[in-house]
Every structure is written in structure tokens, then in C-alpha cells.
Design a protein around this motif. Structure first.
Motif, PDB file in Angstrom:
ATOM      1  N   UNK A 179     -15.981  -1.950   7.156  1.00 31.36           N
ATOM      2  CA  UNK A 179     -17.383  -1.937   7.373  1.00 31.36           C
ATOM      3  C   UNK A 179     -17.881  -3.052   8.534  1.00 31.36           C
ATOM      4  N   UNK A 180     -17.083  -4.047   8.532  1.00 29.60           N
ATOM      5  CA  UNK A 180     -17.637  -5.142   9.462  1.00 29.60           C
ATOM      6  C   UNK A 180     -17.291  -4.591  11.053  1.00 29.60           C
ATOM      7  N   UNK A 181     -15.895  -3.923  11.239  1.00 30.13           N
ATOM      8  CA  UNK A 181     -15.609  -3.348  12.436  1.00 30.13           C
ATOM      9  C   UNK A 181     -16.393  -2.401  12.837  1.00 30.13           C
ATOM     10  N   UNK A 182     -16.991  -1.264  11.952  1.00 30.52           N
ATOM     11  CA  UNK A 182     -17.842  -0.380  12.150  1.00 30.52           C
ATOM     12  C   UNK A 182     -19.010  -1.000  12.694  1.00 30.52           C
ATOM     13  N   UNK A 183     -19.630  -1.988  11.944  1.00 27.09           N
ATOM     14  CA  UNK A 183     -21.117  -2.764  12.263  1.00 27.09           C
ATOM     15  C   UNK A 183     -20.672  -3.379  13.907  1.00 27.09           C
ATOM     16  N   UNK A 184     -19.678  -3.894  14.061  1.00 32.84           N
ATOM     17  CA  UNK A 184     -19.361  -4.563  15.327  1.00 32.84           C
ATOM     18  C   UNK A 184     -19.403  -3.364  16.544  1.00 32.84           C
ATOM     19  N   UNK A 185     -18.665  -2.281  16.089  1.00 36.11           N
ATOM     20  CA  UNK A 185     -18.582  -1.153  17.174  1.00 36.11           C
ATOM     21  C   UNK A 185     -20.016  -0.565  17.362  1.00 36.11           C
ATOM     22  N   UNK A 186     -20.966  -0.561  16.268  1.00 33.40           N
ATOM     23  CA  UNK A 186     -22.079  -0.250  16.324  1.00 33.40           C
ATOM     24  C   UNK A 186     -22.882  -1.000  17.271  1.00 33.40           C
ATOM     25  N   UNK A 187     -22.977  -2.350  16.843  1.00 31.01           N
ATOM     26  CA  UNK A 187     -23.623  -3.263  17.879  1.00 31.01           C
ATOM     27  C   UNK A 187     -23.248  -3.176  19.368  1.00 31.01           C
ATOM     28  N   UNK A 188     -21.922  -2.992  19.630  1.00 31.85           N
ATOM     29  CA  UNK A 188     -21.438  -2.828  21.021  1.00 31.85           C
ATOM     30  C   UNK A 188     -21.944  -1.890  21.710  1.00 31.85           C
ATOM     31  N   UNK A 189     -22.027  -0.474  20.949  1.00 31.09           N
ATOM     32  CA  UNK A 189     -22.565   0.738  21.422  1.00 31.09           C
ATOM     33  C   UNK A 189     -23.992   0.543  21.803  1.00 31.09           C
ATOM     34  N   UNK A 190     -24.665  -0.043  20.812  1.00 23.84           N
ATOM     35  CA  UNK A 190     -26.264  -0.286  20.986  1.00 23.84           C
ATOM     36  C   UNK A 190     -26.485  -1.443  22.238  1.00 23.84           C
ATOM     37  N   UNK A 191     -25.444  -2.254  22.521  1.00 22.77           N
ATOM     38  CA  UNK A 191     -25.842  -3.266  23.676  1.00 22.77           C
ATOM     39  C   UNK A 191     -25.510  -2.620  24.891  1.00 22.77           C
ATOM     40  N   UNK A 192     -24.340  -1.433  24.893  1.00 25.30           N
ATOM     41  CA  UNK A 192     -24.073  -0.681  26.065  1.00 25.30           C
ATOM     42  C   UNK A 192     -25.224   0.115  26.588  1.00 25.30           C
ATOM     43  N   UNK A 193     -25.792   0.778  25.342  1.00 28.56           N
ATOM     44  CA  UNK A 193     -26.801   1.810  25.779  1.00 28.56           C
ATOM     45  C   UNK A 193     -28.123   1.265  26.192  1.00 28.56           C
ATOM     46  N   UNK A 194     -28.173  -0.263  25.828  1.00 30.80           N
ATOM     47  CA  UNK A 194     -29.276  -0.650  26.369  1.00 30.80           C
ATOM     48  C   UNK A 194     -29.345  -1.202  27.890  1.00 30.80           C
ATOM     49  N   UNK A 195     -28.163  -1.500  28.326  1.00 31.29           N
ATOM     50  CA  UNK A 195     -27.909  -1.783  29.630  1.00 31.29           C
ATOM     51  C   UNK A 195     -27.969  -0.680  30.778  1.00 31.29           C
TER      52      UNK A 195
END
Length: 195
Positions: A179-195
Motif C-alpha cells: 500500500x505504501x509503495x502504491x501510494x508513492x507510485x500514485x504520488x509520483x504519477x500525480x507529480x509527473x502529470x502536473x508538470x
């Protein structure tokens, strides 16, 4: 079993001496094997709960008869009520053990009342010290056997439960990590999509 009882009858130390006890012994020698045969037949047909109840109630009633036939509250058979309560708890459940304990208390009060009013007949069972010792020893052995057999069947179940609990803790730790890894992956994807 009846043959064994009849062969051992001369050496059983608690064979009563007063008159009239021969009928009691004959009834006991015939009743117990017959009942056990019927109960085994019912058990074979799948009536486990009925057989457990019959076995517990028969043990309790037998203890009552032995107490009354051997002098009331001073009888060494009083200890057999403990075996009845243990059997009830292990074979049927906690509530039944409490029920049998309650019945035993009421039963003991009735025996006390009967004893105080001289309603208990003279002892016909366990009239010698050797007979009293034999009854007490057999009650202790039966009680220990009940506890031993129950703990022997419970110990593997407890080991399995501990293993399952340990496996569950490991799975839970793995799940938390995932779950922690999936949250980190989600956060990384959100950061990439915002840039």
C-alpha cells in the motif's frame, strides 16, 4: 465388557457386603455395557451431540447414585462430580459445564438435606479404606485422562492458530508495504502529470 466385569467382580475391592447390593451390582454390570453399546451405535450413526449429552448425564447420575449409596457427602465418589463437569465442558461446551456445576451444587444440597434428616441409607459401596482409596484413585486418573486427552487435541489446534497468526502478521506487513509503495507510485504519477 460384561464378561470382564463378571471375571473381575471377585477382586473388586468395593464390592459391598450388606444384603441387597447384589441386585445393585448386577444392574450396574448390565446397564453400563448396554448403554455404552447403544451410545456407540448412535455415535456411529452421527448423533455426536446426543451421545455427548447422554454420556455426561449418565456420568453425573452415576456419581449421584454412588454418593448416595456410599454414605452421602463423606463419600469418595463426591470427586466424580468434577469429572462430570469437565466432561460437560470439553464434550459439549462452557454453558453445559456451568449447568452441570449448578446441578451438582443443587444435588449436593439435596444430599446434605437428606443426610441431616437421616434419609441416606447405610453405605453399601466403598465401605472399606481400600475401597475408598480405589474410588478416589480411579476418579483422579479419569479426571487426569480427560484433561490430558483434551489438551492433547487442543495443543495442535493452538499451534496451528499461532502459525496462522504469524502468517497473518507477515501478510499484513507485506500488505502495508505494498500500500505504501502504491501510494508513492500514485504520488509520483500525480507529480509527473502536473508538470
Amino acid at each position: 465388557l460384561l464378561v470382564i466385569v463378571l471375571l473381575l467382580e471377585p477382586v473388586i475391592p468395593f464390592v459391598p457386603k450388606p444384603g441387597g447390593s447384589e441386585l445393585f451390582l448386577l444392574f450396574s454390570a448390565l446397564f453400563a455395557p448396554t448403554l455404552m453399546t447403544v451410545l456407540l451405535g448412535l455415535l456411529h450413526r452421527g448423533y455426536v451431540r446426543l451421545v455427548a449429552w447422554a454420556f455426561v448425564l449418565t456420568q453425573w447420575l452415576s456419581s449421584t447414585i454412588q454418593v448416595v449409596a456410599s454414605g452421602g457427602l463423606d463419600s469418595p465418589a463426591m470427586g466424580a462430580f468434577v469429572a462430570s463437569i469437565l466432561l460437560a465442558g470439553f464434550l459439549i461446551g462452557n454453558r453445559t459445564a456451568l449447568l452441570i456445576a449448578g446441578l451438582t451444587v443443587l444435588n449436593t444440597l439435596l444430599i446434605l438435606f437428606a443426610d441431616q434428616h437421616q434419609l441416606i441409607p447405610p453405605p453399601i459401596l466403598f465401605t472399606s479404606h481400600l475401597a475408598k482409596f480405589s474410588m478416589l484413585a480411579s476418579t483422579l486418573v479419569v479426571t487426569a485422562a480427560i484433561v490430558s486427552l483434551t489438551s492433547r487435541s487442543l495443543n495442535p489446534a493452538l499451534r496451528r492458530a499461532r502459525t496462522y497468526a504469524s502468517d497473518l502478521e507477515k501478510d499484513q506487513a507485506t500488505l502495508k508495504q505494498t500500500i505504501q509503495e502504491l501510494r508513492q507510485a500514485r504520488d509520483s504519477i500525480q507529480q509527473l502529470s502536473e508538470t
